[in-house]
Write a protein that holds these residues in place. Structure first.
Motif, short mmCIF file in Angstrom:
data_model
loop_
_atom_site.label_atom_id
_atom_site.label_comp_id
_atom_site.label_asym_id
_atom_site.label_seq_id
_atom_site.Cartn_x
_atom_site.Cartn_y
_atom_site.Cartn_z
N VAL A 203 -5.73 8.89 9.78
CA VAL A 203 -5.83 10.22 9.21
C VAL A 203 -5.45 11.24 10.27
CG1 VAL A 203 -7.40 11.92 8.20
CG2 VAL A 203 -7.63 9.51 7.62
N VAL A 204 -4.60 12.19 9.90
CA VAL A 204 -4.24 13.30 10.77
C VAL A 204 -4.86 14.55 10.14
CG1 VAL A 204 -2.36 14.68 11.71
CG2 VAL A 204 -2.09 12.21 11.47
N ALA A 205 -5.63 15.28 10.93
CA ALA A 205 -6.34 16.44 10.41
C ALA A 205 -5.37 17.42 9.74
CB ALA A 205 -7.08 17.16 11.54
N ASP A 206 -5.74 17.87 8.55
CA ASP A 206 -4.99 18.84 7.75
C ASP A 206 -3.60 18.36 7.33
OD1 ASP A 206 -7.11 20.67 7.97
OD2 ASP A 206 -6.33 21.40 9.88
N GLN A 207 -3.29 17.07 7.52
CA GLN A 207 -1.99 16.56 7.10
C GLN A 207 -2.10 15.36 6.18
OE1 GLN A 207 0.52 15.77 10.44
NE2 GLN A 207 0.42 17.86 11.21
N GLY A 208 -3.21 14.66 6.24
CA GLY A 208 -3.38 13.48 5.38
C GLY A 208 -3.22 12.19 6.14
N LEU A 209 -2.66 11.20 5.47
CA LEU A 209 -2.49 9.87 6.03
C LEU A 209 -1.22 9.76 6.85
CD1 LEU A 209 -3.55 7.90 2.87
CD2 LEU A 209 -4.83 8.05 5.00
N ASP A 210 -1.30 8.97 7.91
CA ASP A 210 -0.16 8.78 8.79
C ASP A 210 -0.06 7.31 9.18
OD1 ASP A 210 2.03 9.55 10.39
OD2 ASP A 210 0.76 9.64 12.17
N VAL A 211 1.15 6.86 9.44
CA VAL A 211 1.41 5.48 9.87
C VAL A 211 1.90 5.54 11.31
CG1 VAL A 211 2.82 3.45 9.43
CG2 VAL A 211 1.97 4.80 7.52
N ASP A 212 1.32 4.69 12.15
CA ASP A 212 1.68 4.68 13.57
C ASP A 212 1.88 3.24 14.03
OD1 ASP A 212 2.00 4.99 16.29
OD2 ASP A 212 0.22 6.22 16.57
N GLY A 213 3.10 2.88 14.32
CA GLY A 213 3.42 1.52 14.75
C GLY A 213 3.09 1.24 16.20
N MET B 9 0.86 -1.17 0.00
CA MET B 9 0.00 0.00 0.00
C MET B 9 0.90 1.23 0.00
SD MET B 9 -2.61 1.14 3.07
CE MET B 9 -3.29 -0.49 3.14
N LEU B 10 0.80 2.06 -1.05
CA LEU B 10 1.60 3.28 -1.16
C LEU B 10 0.73 4.45 -0.76
CD1 LEU B 10 4.27 4.64 -1.98
CD2 LEU B 10 3.39 4.73 -4.32
N LEU B 11 1.11 5.15 0.31
CA LEU B 11 0.32 6.24 0.85
C LEU B 11 0.87 7.58 0.37
CD1 LEU B 11 0.17 4.89 4.50
CD2 LEU B 11 -1.53 4.58 2.70
N ASN B 12 0.09 8.31 -0.41
CA ASN B 12 0.47 9.64 -0.92
C ASN B 12 1.82 9.63 -1.62
OD1 ASN B 12 -1.90 10.90 -0.05
ND2 ASN B 12 -1.06 11.20 1.99
N ASP B 13 2.13 8.55 -2.32
CA ASP B 13 3.39 8.40 -3.05
C ASP B 13 4.62 8.60 -2.17
OD1 ASP B 13 2.17 7.85 -5.49
OD2 ASP B 13 1.92 9.99 -5.94
N GLN B 14 4.49 8.35 -0.85
CA GLN B 14 5.60 8.58 0.07
C GLN B 14 5.95 7.36 0.91
OE1 GLN B 14 4.41 11.90 2.44
NE2 GLN B 14 4.58 13.36 0.76
N ARG B 15 4.97 6.72 1.48
CA ARG B 15 5.21 5.67 2.47
C ARG B 15 4.57 4.37 2.00
NH1 ARG B 15 5.94 5.85 8.40
NH2 ARG B 15 6.74 3.77 8.75
N THR B 16 5.30 3.27 2.11
CA THR B 16 4.79 1.97 1.70
C THR B 16 4.55 1.09 2.93
OG1 THR B 16 5.99 2.10 -0.38
CG2 THR B 16 5.24 -0.07 0.28
N VAL B 17 3.39 0.46 2.97
CA VAL B 17 3.00 -0.42 4.06
C VAL B 17 2.51 -1.73 3.44
CG1 VAL B 17 1.38 -0.75 5.98
CG2 VAL B 17 2.32 1.53 5.51
N SER B 18 2.95 -2.87 3.95
CA SER B 18 2.45 -4.14 3.44
C SER B 18 1.09 -4.44 4.08
CB SER B 18 3.45 -5.26 3.70
OG SER B 18 3.69 -5.37 5.07
N TYR B 19 0.29 -5.24 3.39
CA TYR B 19 -1.05 -5.55 3.86
C TYR B 19 -1.49 -6.91 3.36
CZ TYR B 19 -2.77 -4.59 -0.84
OH TYR B 19 -2.99 -4.65 -2.18
N ILE B 20 -2.59 -7.40 3.95
CA ILE B 20 -3.27 -8.59 3.46
C ILE B 20 -4.73 -8.23 3.23
CG2 ILE B 20 -1.72 -10.24 4.57
CD1 ILE B 20 -3.91 -10.63 6.71
N VAL B 21 -5.40 -9.00 2.38
CA VAL B 21 -6.83 -8.84 2.14
C VAL B 21 -7.53 -10.02 2.78
CG1 VAL B 21 -8.63 -8.69 0.39
CG2 VAL B 21 -6.41 -7.63 -0.03
N ALA B 22 -8.59 -9.73 3.53
CA ALA B 22 -9.34 -10.79 4.21
C ALA B 22 -10.82 -10.45 4.19
CB ALA B 22 -8.83 -10.96 5.63
N ARG B 23 -11.61 -11.33 4.75
CA ARG B 23 -13.06 -11.14 4.79
C ARG B 23 -13.55 -11.60 6.15
NH1 ARG B 23 -16.67 -10.84 0.50
NH2 ARG B 23 -15.02 -11.41 -0.94
#
Length: 129
Positions: free
Chosen positions: A81-91, A52-66
């Motif tokens: 989501v961080v207000a007025d900043q966009g997407l953020d990653v928090d470990g 998953m490429l977030l805003n062409d800056q940060r890549t995060v791996s993921y799985i798809v499930a149901r």
């Protein structure tokens, strides 16, 4: 003598555990989710090949499930989501599910930040090979 035997059993068990962990990783399976999704306030999310490429800056791996509520994307770290900043990653936070409206070829991803849902709509056709 028992120390050598105990050490050998522990070493063999450790090697076996590491081998199982390395070879038990599932290959990335195309669930038809690949594409570029956009939201006016938060930016873009590009899904392809388990990355998953977030805003062409940060890549995060993921799985798809149901589950009972339908298909979702489960990133390996929390995406929010961080207000007025966009997407953020928090470990340090618990990972949230990003809901898909359908599979294959979803047209929307919904990310809930508290009580606020953020909808990312597909802006390009899928990247199917």
């Amino acid at each position: 003598m028992w120390r050598v035997f105990s050490f050998g059993v522990v070493a063999a068990g450790t090697v076996l555990l590491i081998t199982l962990l390395v070879f038990s990783r599932k290959p990335v399976v195309d669930a038809g989710e690949a594409g570029l999704f956009a939201n006016d306030c938060c930016g873009t999310v590009k899904l392809a090949d388990g990355k998953m490429l977030l805003n062409d800056q940060r890549t995060v791996s993921y799985i798809v499930a149901r589950d009972a509520d339908g298909p979702y994307i489960l990133p390996h770290v929390d995406v929010g989501v961080v207000a007025d900043q966009g997407l953020d990653v928090d470990g340090t936070r618990s990972v949230r599910r990003l809901r898909l409206d359908r599979l294959p070829t979803p047209s929307r991803i919904t990310l809930h930040e508290g009580l606020t849902p953020y909808d990312f709509t597909r802006s390009t056709p899928s990247f199917r090979k």
